[in-house]
Structure formats: structure tokens, C-alpha cells
Write a protein that holds these residues in place. Sequence first.
Motif, short mmCIF file in Angstrom:
data_model
loop_
_atom_site.label_atom_id
_atom_site.label_comp_id
_atom_site.label_asym_id
_atom_site.label_seq_id
_atom_site.Cartn_x
_atom_site.Cartn_y
_atom_site.Cartn_z
N LYS A 148 6.83 11.14 -45.88
CA LYS A 148 7.10 10.27 -47.01
C LYS A 148 6.67 8.82 -46.71
O LYS A 148 6.10 8.14 -47.55
N ASN A 149 6.97 8.39 -45.44
CA ASN A 149 6.64 7.01 -45.08
C ASN A 149 5.14 6.76 -45.07
O ASN A 149 4.67 5.72 -45.52
N SER B 260 4.09 6.45 -48.61
CA SER B 260 4.41 5.18 -49.28
C SER B 260 3.57 4.04 -48.73
O SER B 260 3.19 3.14 -49.48
N GLU B 261 3.25 4.09 -47.44
CA GLU B 261 2.37 3.03 -46.90
C GLU B 261 0.99 3.07 -47.56
O GLU B 261 0.44 2.06 -47.95
N THR C 172 2.45 2.15 -55.72
CA THR C 172 3.77 2.64 -55.31
C THR C 172 4.61 3.17 -56.49
O THR C 172 5.56 3.90 -56.29
#
Length: 404
Positions: free
Chosen positions: A2-3, A6-7, A15
Motif C-alpha cells: 500500500k505504501n 501511495s508513494e 493520490t
Amino acid sequence: MKNVISEKLSMLDQTHLLKYIKELSEVQQNKLINQIENLDFSVLDEVGTEEKRGHIEPLYAMTLKEIDENKKRYTDIGVQAIKEGKVGAVLLAGGQGSRLGFDKPKGMFDIGVNKNLYIFECLINNLLDVVKQTGAWIPLFIMTSEQNDRDTREFLEKHNYFGYSSDNVIFFVQEQLPTVDTNGKLMLADKGVVSTAPNGNGGWYASLVRSGVLKILKDNKIEWLNVFAVDNVLQRIADPCFIGAVIDSDMESGAKVVAKADPQERVGVMCLEDGKPSIVEYYEMTPEMIERREPDGTLSYNYGVILNYLFKIKNLNSIIDARLPLHKAFKKIQCIDENGVMVFPDEPNAYKYETLALDMVKLQKNCLAYEVERNKEFAPVKNKTGVDSVDTARELLMANGVDI
Ligand code: UTP
């Protein structure tokens, strides 16, 4: 994961795609993450870019008269190639048909008046003429999209493939590309689904290869593919004379073309671009180009394409990695707005990106522009009424003696 996602979205200023993720179940969340992970973000690079055209010149076309003079020879060559199993047909049926406003695959549209006559049925009837003429089944590859694959398969199966041999019907699904709003943002089709649309008819060969169909082509020693649109109900498919003319001319590809109805007609016409066969769109032509004539009086840019091409597979394999230009179309695209509400726009609100089969012509060394009679081979069903519509196609079908 997920990270990482999102990055990536943060770097791309996208986003908002994760705005509603907390409202989703775990399964839905994973689905969304997976979709974003596999999304083709290249459309974002395209925002605002236009393709630069090269030097445009007229291209020789084989006229009706020339074809008529050599008809028997070309037909014999084409029949022989079909009998030897060298020819396959590819039906491009992944489009959304938004102009027609029919909520099923366009091929399921009933163009009949006194009886049912579906568009798919018209096309298969036309292909069956060649099966009868040659005594050979022509493998028919049907490209669908994520949106219409199931309906298409079920419909054709229910109707027994309108008399075609089901062993010779092979489906494959085309790829999707994300849609982009007027602010350069990707869109949500639902809180957990990024909005995507079929990636245009230019991706057909890449999709066919990705679906594993290349093995079928190789195993069956198919050498030529005749690619055609779903919406021309007078389409002559795997036309032996056309195939024979291309083979006889020793060309890598062929395109069926029709003479323009008048100089101003809004069609893409065959030309040479930097010495390569190509298609110039009507809006790219200067007034001089539009009016320019050859010594015999015919327009220099006279021959419009009708989305019926013949390609040599060997050459397609050598250009499989070539990047085709992305064309954008402004469309009405249903989406979730910034308040989380589903919007059904009345007017175009966003872009969908497409590659076009016609851009594959430019990647060929040469292409035989092969003239066909408009009234006999060109009845596109694009709109409900008016130009290129259900009404005009019905008239043309009747004029050609088709029982509708
Ligand atoms: P069109 O350019 O008419 O597009 O397709 P469309 O999506 O069917 O119709 P509109 O513009 O929304 O009204 C020409 C041919 O290319 C196929 C269509 O099915 C048709 O045979 N096509 C188009 C695809 O197979 N995939 C696509 O992504 C787009």
C-alpha cells in the motif's frame, strides 16, 4: 505494498484514487491496489502532446478498373492462399459504440426491419460467402474488451455462431487504459475501481499475442490476417481478390479504400508519409492538399480507408514492440466525483486514450491501397440516425439485395 502505491501516486499527483479506500472491504482494497499496481500510467505523459506529421505525398492506389482487368488472376491467387490455410480474419469488436447509444456490444445490434438480422450475423454471412467460394473455413479471431467479452461470447454461442464453425472462432480480450479528466487526473469508476476504457483498435496484435493466440497462428501456419471493423455491415471479409492483389503485388500489407464522395469528405485518406504508407486525417489536410488533382483529374488524396486491412504476420512480429501514438477522444465517462457521488454526465467530461489500427500502416514498408465500390462494401453503423447510421446502413443493405 500500500505504501509503495501511495508513494507512486503521490509522485504522479494522483493520490485521490485512494480517497475512499478506508470505506472498502479488505477484498475490495486489495483489488484496487492490484489494479493500480498494474495500471498503465503512460496516458499521463500524453496529456497535451500532439503527434508530429512527416512529409505527406500522394500514394498510388489500385483502382476499380485495374482490379477488374485482373480480377480472375487475383481471385485465383487469393482462393489458393485461403485453401492453403494461410489467411485468418480478425474482427475488432472491443469498441464501446458510444455514438450508437446501444448498451450491448455493437455486433448484437439488430439491423433487421422485417426480421432479426444482427450485425454479427451480417458479418458472418459475408464471411460464409468466402467459405462457400473456397470450400475452406477461415479462422475468425474476435477481439472483445473487458466490458463486452462475456456478452459477445454468450450471444454468439446462443446463436450457434450464425452457422460458422465454432472450432474456427477464437476470442481474445484487448487491454484497457485509464481515462483522464480535464484536469489531468485519473478517475474512479467506483470507490474501489479506477476508471479504464478499451485501449483502441491499434492494440489488436499485441493483445492477440499476449492472449496466446500467436501459437494458434504459428501451429496453423497462418501468414496473413485480414483485420476489420464490427460496424461495416457490407464488409467483405477475407476477400480473395483483395488478398490475391496484395500477394501478387508483393506488398507487405493492403488497405481497402473508397474514392471520396467529394473533396471535403471527412475521411482519413491513404498517403505516403516520409516515403512510408500512411493515413492523413481530413483535419490535417491543407486546402491545397484537399483540392490537389492528378493529371487525369482524380483527387491526389482521393482514397479513404474503411478499416479493412491485410497484414503479413511475419512483419507484424517485427514491429510488435513499436509504440503507436495515443489519440485522445473526449467522451462522456461515468465516475465518482470529489464528494463520493456517482456522476452520469450529459456532455463529454473526460478523455479516453486509444491507439489506432491505421497507425500500424505506417510501420509497414508498403501497403496496397485497393479500391472498392463504396455502395457495395461500405455501410458503417456509427450513429442512430443521419450520416453513417442505422438508417443509411439499412438502405445500403437493401440496395445490395440483403433480406432485412
Ligand atoms: P470506433 O472508432 O467506431 O469506436 O471503432 P467505437 O468505440 O466502436 O465507437 P464510438 O466511437 O464509441 O461510437 C471502430 C472499430 O474498432 C473497434 C470497434 O469495435 C469497431 O469495430 N474498436 C474500437 C475496438 O475493437 N477496440 C477499441 O478500443 C476501439
